[in-house]
Design a protein around this motif. Structure first.
Motif, PDB file in Angstrom:
ATOM      1  N   THR A   1       0.792  -1.145  -0.076  1.00  0.00           N
ATOM      2  CA  THR A   1      -0.080   0.001  -0.052  1.00  0.00           C
ATOM      3  C   THR A   1       0.766   1.253   0.011  1.00  0.00           C
ATOM      4  N   GLN A   2       0.303   2.294  -0.461  1.00  0.00           N
ATOM      5  CA  GLN A   2       1.153   3.633  -0.580  1.00  0.00           C
ATOM      6  C   GLN A   2       0.389   4.873   0.165  1.00  0.00           C
ATOM      7  N   SER A   3       1.244   5.679   0.500  1.00  0.00           N
ATOM      8  CA  SER A   3       0.449   6.859   1.110  1.00  0.00           C
ATOM      9  C   SER A   3       1.078   8.250   0.461  1.00  0.00           C
ATOM     10  N   VAL A   4       0.180   9.199   0.723  1.00  0.00           N
ATOM     11  CA  VAL A   4       0.462  10.556   0.348  1.00  0.00           C
ATOM     12  C   VAL A   4       0.558  11.486   1.241  1.00  0.00           C
ATOM     13  N   VAL A   5       1.664  12.457   1.348  1.00  0.00           N
ATOM     14  CA  VAL A   5       1.952  13.362   2.426  1.00  0.00           C
ATOM     15  C   VAL A   5       1.413  14.536   1.856  1.00  0.00           C
ATOM     16  N   VAL A   6       0.778  15.407   2.362  1.00  0.00           N
ATOM     17  CA  VAL A   6       0.405  16.915   1.896  1.00  0.00           C
ATOM     18  C   VAL A   6       0.841  17.986   3.044  1.00  0.00           C
ATOM     19  N   GLN A   7       1.878  18.707   2.764  1.00  0.00           N
ATOM     20  CA  GLN A   7       2.608  19.572   3.501  1.00  0.00           C
ATOM     21  C   GLN A   7       1.795  20.904   3.124  1.00  0.00           C
ATOM     22  N   VAL A   8       1.503  21.449   4.265  1.00  0.00           N
ATOM     23  CA  VAL A   8       0.797  23.044   4.038  1.00  0.00           C
ATOM     24  C   VAL A   8       1.402  24.012   4.976  1.00  0.00           C
ATOM     25  N   GLY A   9       1.700  25.100   4.476  1.00  0.00           N
ATOM     26  CA  GLY A   9       2.186  25.896   5.375  1.00  0.00           C
ATOM     27  C   GLY A   9       3.784  26.002   5.922  1.00  0.00           C
ATOM     28  N   GLN A  10       4.276  26.916   6.192  1.00  0.00           N
ATOM     29  CA  GLN A  10       5.954  27.146   6.653  1.00  0.00           C
ATOM     30  C   GLN A  10       6.065  25.887   7.500  1.00  0.00           C
ATOM     31  N   CYS A  11       5.209  25.847   8.371  1.00  0.00           N
ATOM     32  CA  CYS A  11       5.695  24.635   9.516  1.00  0.00           C
ATOM     33  C   CYS A  11       5.430  23.251   8.871  1.00  0.00           C
ATOM     34  N   GLY A  12       4.296  23.188   8.447  1.00  0.00           N
ATOM     35  CA  GLY A  12       4.082  21.847   7.548  1.00  0.00           C
ATOM     36  C   GLY A  12       5.059  21.316   6.864  1.00  0.00           C
ATOM     37  N   ASN A  13       5.774  22.362   6.027  1.00  0.00           N
ATOM     38  CA  ASN A  13       7.059  22.142   5.095  1.00  0.00           C
ATOM     39  C   ASN A  13       8.229  21.651   5.710  1.00  0.00           C
ATOM     40  N   GLN A  14       8.583  22.477   6.603  1.00  0.00           N
ATOM     41  CA  GLN A  14       9.657  22.170   7.377  1.00  0.00           C
ATOM     42  C   GLN A  14       9.689  20.744   8.072  1.00  0.00           C
ATOM     43  N   ASP A  37      12.262  -1.252  -3.582  1.00  0.00           N
ATOM     44  CA  ASP A  37      11.710  -2.456  -3.031  1.00  0.00           C
ATOM     45  C   ASP A  37      10.310  -1.897  -2.509  1.00  0.00           C
ATOM     46  N   GLU A  38       9.582  -2.729  -1.862  1.00  0.00           N
ATOM     47  CA  GLU A  38       8.097  -2.477  -1.300  1.00  0.00           C
ATOM     48  C   GLU A  38       8.104  -1.354  -0.338  1.00  0.00           C
ATOM     49  N   ALA A  39       9.194  -1.498   0.530  1.00  0.00           N
ATOM     50  CA  ALA A  39       9.498  -0.443   1.445  1.00  0.00           C
ATOM     51  C   ALA A  39       9.432   0.876   0.907  1.00  0.00           C
ATOM     52  N   LEU A  40      10.297   1.063  -0.112  1.00  0.00           N
ATOM     53  CA  LEU A  40      10.549   2.259  -0.581  1.00  0.00           C
ATOM     54  C   LEU A  40       9.129   2.727  -1.185  1.00  0.00           C
ATOM     55  N   SER A  41       8.634   1.863  -1.794  1.00  0.00           N
ATOM     56  CA  SER A  41       7.225   2.167  -2.689  1.00  0.00           C
ATOM     57  C   SER A  41       6.170   2.817  -1.898  1.00  0.00           C
ATOM     58  N   SER A  42       6.046   2.529  -0.553  1.00  0.00           N
ATOM     59  CA  SER A  42       5.010   3.118   0.271  1.00  0.00           C
ATOM     60  C   SER A  42       4.979   4.587   0.460  1.00  0.00           C
ATOM     61  N   PHE A  43       6.220   5.177   0.271  1.00  0.00           N
ATOM     62  CA  PHE A  43       6.220   6.722   0.093  1.00  0.00           C
ATOM     63  C   PHE A  43       6.981   7.476  -0.959  1.00  0.00           C
ATOM     64  N   PHE A  44       7.530   6.587  -1.623  1.00  0.00           N
ATOM     65  CA  PHE A  44       8.531   7.051  -2.866  1.00  0.00           C
ATOM     66  C   PHE A  44       8.003   6.261  -3.875  1.00  0.00           C
ATOM     67  N   ALA A  67       9.213  11.828  -3.832  1.00  0.00           N
ATOM     68  CA  ALA A  67       8.299  11.658  -2.781  1.00  0.00           C
ATOM     69  C   ALA A  67       6.697  11.746  -3.067  1.00  0.00           C
ATOM     70  N   ARG A  68       6.094  10.960  -2.764  1.00  0.00           N
ATOM     71  CA  ARG A  68       4.595  10.942  -2.941  1.00  0.00           C
ATOM     72  C   ARG A  68       4.105  12.219  -2.104  1.00  0.00           C
TER      73      ARG A  68
END
Length: 469
Positions: A1-14, A37-44, A67-68
């Motif tokens: 399975t995969q996940s997507v990270v959404v970063q918003v604002g200065q704090c979120g992106n840092q 590998d599968e480990a990397l594919s979850s977030f990349f 990065a996802r």
């Protein structure tokens, strides 16, 4: 399975960039052959820049990790630093959405003005990230509560995620300001954002800036005593590398590292193998008995590792005790004086299931659980420890103690709102109405009341329906 990270604002992106930096460090420590590998594919995802197409075949060579993620900020500063920093290869310019003027610490500007203006662009980028996933399991949203972009646009994005992907879990990491925050309007921004978090998130991990300041202060005080036994190992959690920014050792770097490690540990089972894995959707399934009461108290241990080789590794039992002490929590509260609705223990390293069970049995008598969920424990074992540690433990507790932090926030909101101070800045924004403030206050009060009701003991002699025999 995969996940997507959404970063918003200065704090979120840092914070997000610290997560990506530390995640790459973990994967390079484990994956030394350079195989996707599968480990990397979850977030990349794995792009091949020469051929101009995806090279996401599991087991193939790493050609170009991306990065996802979707990065959003209404000021250019932090995103520009990311594109010039050591993590620039992880993101393409299409993953970044920015403006130039910022939200001016105004929730309404972020939520209504920028939300309307960038809605299609945000939806497009999130859909594109989702289409790169074979099995999208979770969205991670990282934002702060005190400013305008993080709180306003961040909660707007949360609503979009629910509308566009209603079946995908939404786990939100929200950084709350201190009571002495330099943003005067932060109580307004926080309470307005709280309404959206309560209605549209599946899980919220509140992180209190004051707790982070206290943790960093204690560790720095210890390391400056001059004792050989108090020297902190260089590659441990609290010491910051360059990460996604050009300058090193920024004031918030150590604090951002702690939040990034929270995300590293919560995603460890999704990224690495273990004898007892926990899917991300299991967190909400097991820890949230009532849909609105989804605010989880998190605590991490160890937060640092001593460099002195003569110091024995922290005993496993002590690590469990630390996870339930106030000093290791990322929010100021005292769960032991309130009720646990459920608790999750996410262990990393070479730990036996018997050790886990033994410590739960040891701690259970000291932790007050609600009478209808005395066995409310969820556990996971991941075989890969964080870099620089032999073991680590993340405890996530759904506990009624969060009501006190929310009550303090409500008091600060009411002090401003009673005098209608600064309201005109918000009401001048198209789409913002005065009723929005009273609705947000009412929603927060209801949330506090819900937690309070759970602490009311059941009446032993309460009348009940008689059953005919």
């Amino acid at each position: 399975t995969q996940s997507v990270v959404v970063q918003v604002g200065q704090c979120g992106n840092q914070v997000g960039c610290r997560f990506w930096d530390l995640a790459l460090r973990e994967h390079s420590h484990v994956n030394q052959k350079g195989v996707y590998d599968e480990a990397l594919s979850s977030f990349f995802r794995n792009d091949d820049p020469r051929r101009g197409h995806r090279a996401n075949c599991i087991g193939g060579r790493i050609t170009g990790l991306k990065a996802r993620a979707v990065l959003v900020d209404m000021e250019e500063g932090v995103l520009a630093e990311i594109l010039q920093g050591p993590l620039r290869q992880l993101f393409s310019s299409t993953q970044l959405i920015s403006d130039v003027s910022g939200s001016g610490n105004n929730w309404a500007v972020g939520h209504h003005t920028y939300g309307s203006a960038y809605r299609e662009q945000i939806v497009d980028q999130v859909r594109r990230a989702a289409e790169h996933c074979d099995c999208l399991q979770c969205f991670f949203l990282i934002h702060s509560m005190g400013g305008g972009t993080g709180s306003g646009l961040g909660t707007f994005v949360l609503k979009l995620l629910e509308e566009e992907f209603p079946e995908v879990y939404r786990i939100v990491t929200s950084v709350y300001p201190t009571a002495e925050d330099d943003v005067i309007t932060s109580p307004y921004n926080c309470v307005l954002a709280m309404k959206e978090l309560t209605e549209h998130a599946d899980c919220v991990l509140p992180v209190d800036n004051q707790s982070l300041v206290d943790i960093v202060g204690k560790i720095q005080h210890m390391s400056h005593t001059g004792k050989p036994s108090c020297v902190i190992k260089k590659n441990c959690t609290i010491i910051s590398g360059q990460g996604g920014v050009v300058k090193v050792e920024k004031p918030f770097d150590a604090m951002n590292n702690i939040v990034a490690n929270l995300l590293l540990n919560i995603t460890s089972s999704a990224r690495f193998e273990g004898s007892l894995n926990m899917d991300l959707n299991e967190i909400a399934m097991n820890l949230v008995p009532f849909p609105r009461l989804h605010y989880l108290v998190s605590s991490l241990t160890p937060l640092y590792t001593l460099a002195d080789v003569n110091v024995p590794p922290r005993r496993l039992d002590q690590m469990f005790s630390d996870a339930f002490s106030k000093e290791h929590q990322l929010i100021r509260a005292d769960p032991k004086h309130n009720l646990y609705l459920a608790c999750a223990l996410m262990l990393r390293g070479n730990v036996q299931l018997s050790d886990l069970r033994r410590n739960i049995d040891r701690l259970k008598p000291t932790l007050p659980f609600v009478p209808w969920n005395q066995e409310g424990w969820k556990t996971s074992l991941c075989s890969v420890p964080p870099v620089g540690h032999t073991h680590s433990l993340l405890a996530l507790a759904n506990n009624t103690c969060v009501q006190f932090a929310f009550s303090q926030l409500r008091e600060r909101f009411v002090k401003l709102y009673r005098r209608k101070a600064h309201l005109h800045h918000y009401l001048a924004v198209d789409g913002m109405e005065s009723a929005g403030f009273s609705e947000a206050l009412s929603c927060l009060s209801d949330l506090i009341q819900d937690y309070t009701h759970l602490e009311c003991p059941l009446m032993p002699n309460a009348p009940r329906l008689s059953i005919a025999t």
